[in-house]
Design a protein around this motif. Structure first.
Motif, PDB file in Angstrom:
ATOM      1  N   GLN A 116     -42.078  66.768  57.158  1.00  0.00           N
ATOM      2  CA  GLN A 116     -43.388  66.271  56.764  1.00  0.00           C
ATOM      3  C   GLN A 116     -44.194  67.370  56.077  1.00  0.00           C
ATOM      4  OE1 GLN A 116     -44.999  64.811  60.416  1.00  0.00           O
ATOM      5  NE2 GLN A 116     -44.053  62.766  60.189  1.00  0.00           N
ATOM      6  N   LEU A 117     -44.107  68.589  56.587  1.00  0.00           N
ATOM      7  CA  LEU A 117     -44.817  69.716  55.983  1.00  0.00           C
ATOM      8  C   LEU A 117     -44.292  69.995  54.572  1.00  0.00           C
ATOM      9  CD1 LEU A 117     -46.914  71.948  56.303  1.00  0.00           C
ATOM     10  CD2 LEU A 117     -45.134  73.370  57.313  1.00  0.00           C
ATOM     11  N   ILE A 118     -42.985  69.968  54.403  1.00  0.00           N
ATOM     12  CA  ILE A 118     -42.376  70.182  53.080  1.00  0.00           C
ATOM     13  C   ILE A 118     -42.761  69.060  52.138  1.00  0.00           C
ATOM     14  CG2 ILE A 118     -40.173  70.286  51.852  1.00  0.00           C
ATOM     15  CD1 ILE A 118     -39.029  71.737  54.318  1.00  0.00           C
ATOM     16  N   MET A 165     -41.114  67.394  61.906  1.00  0.00           N
ATOM     17  CA  MET A 165     -42.376  68.022  61.553  1.00  0.00           C
ATOM     18  C   MET A 165     -42.218  68.898  60.316  1.00  0.00           C
ATOM     19  SD  MET A 165     -45.436  68.150  62.627  1.00  0.00           S
ATOM     20  CE  MET A 165     -46.864  69.104  62.384  1.00  0.00           C
ATOM     21  N   LYS A 166     -41.115  69.642  60.214  1.00  0.00           N
ATOM     22  CA  LYS A 166     -40.899  70.500  59.060  1.00  0.00           C
ATOM     23  C   LYS A 166     -40.735  69.666  57.796  1.00  0.00           C
ATOM     24  CE  LYS A 166     -38.767  74.513  61.165  1.00  0.00           C
ATOM     25  NZ  LYS A 166     -37.582  75.379  61.181  1.00  0.00           N
ATOM     26  N   VAL A 174     -45.489  67.143  52.284  1.00  0.00           N
ATOM     27  CA  VAL A 174     -46.917  67.301  51.952  1.00  0.00           C
ATOM     28  C   VAL A 174     -47.103  68.427  50.944  1.00  0.00           C
ATOM     29  CG1 VAL A 174     -49.175  67.936  52.873  1.00  0.00           C
ATOM     30  CG2 VAL A 174     -47.779  66.255  54.063  1.00  0.00           C
ATOM     31  N   ALA A 175     -46.420  69.538  51.138  1.00  0.00           N
ATOM     32  CA  ALA A 175     -46.536  70.664  50.219  1.00  0.00           C
ATOM     33  C   ALA A 175     -46.017  70.287  48.838  1.00  0.00           C
ATOM     34  CB  ALA A 175     -45.778  71.869  50.770  1.00  0.00           C
ATOM     35  N   SER A 176     -44.919  69.562  48.788  1.00  0.00           N
ATOM     36  CA  SER A 176     -44.365  69.132  47.504  1.00  0.00           C
ATOM     37  C   SER A 176     -45.314  68.190  46.791  1.00  0.00           C
ATOM     38  CB  SER A 176     -43.015  68.444  47.712  1.00  0.00           C
ATOM     39  OG  SER A 176     -42.085  69.309  48.286  1.00  0.00           O
TER      40      SER A 176
END
Length: 71
Positions: A4-6, A1-2, A8-10
């Motif tokens: 995927q969040l990184i 999950m982390k 998406v943010a990138s």
């Protein structure tokens, strides 16, 4: 999950950045400033020409006054 969040943010950061950072666009203010500076340079040139003519006329008047006072 982390991850995927990184990811998406990138992607969001890279997606929102401009495509060409080296391309400079002229702004309206720069165009106005360039026109103003060109007009001021032209005015200075005209002022210099007027002052040169004034000096020539002043010298001619001094010469004329000398010839009138010499006799």
């Amino acid at each position: 999950m982390k991850i995927q969040l990184i990811l998406v943010a990138s992607l969001l950061v890279f997606g929102c950045s401009s495509g060409d950072s080296t391309a400079e666009k002229e702004t309206i203010g720069k165009e106005i400033a360039d026109d103003y500076n060109a007009a001021m340079d032209k005015a200075r040139n005209v002022e210099n020409q007027v002052m040169e003519q004034k000096l020539k006329i002043d010298e001619a008047l001094k010469d004329a006054e000398k010839t009138n006072q010499d006799p």
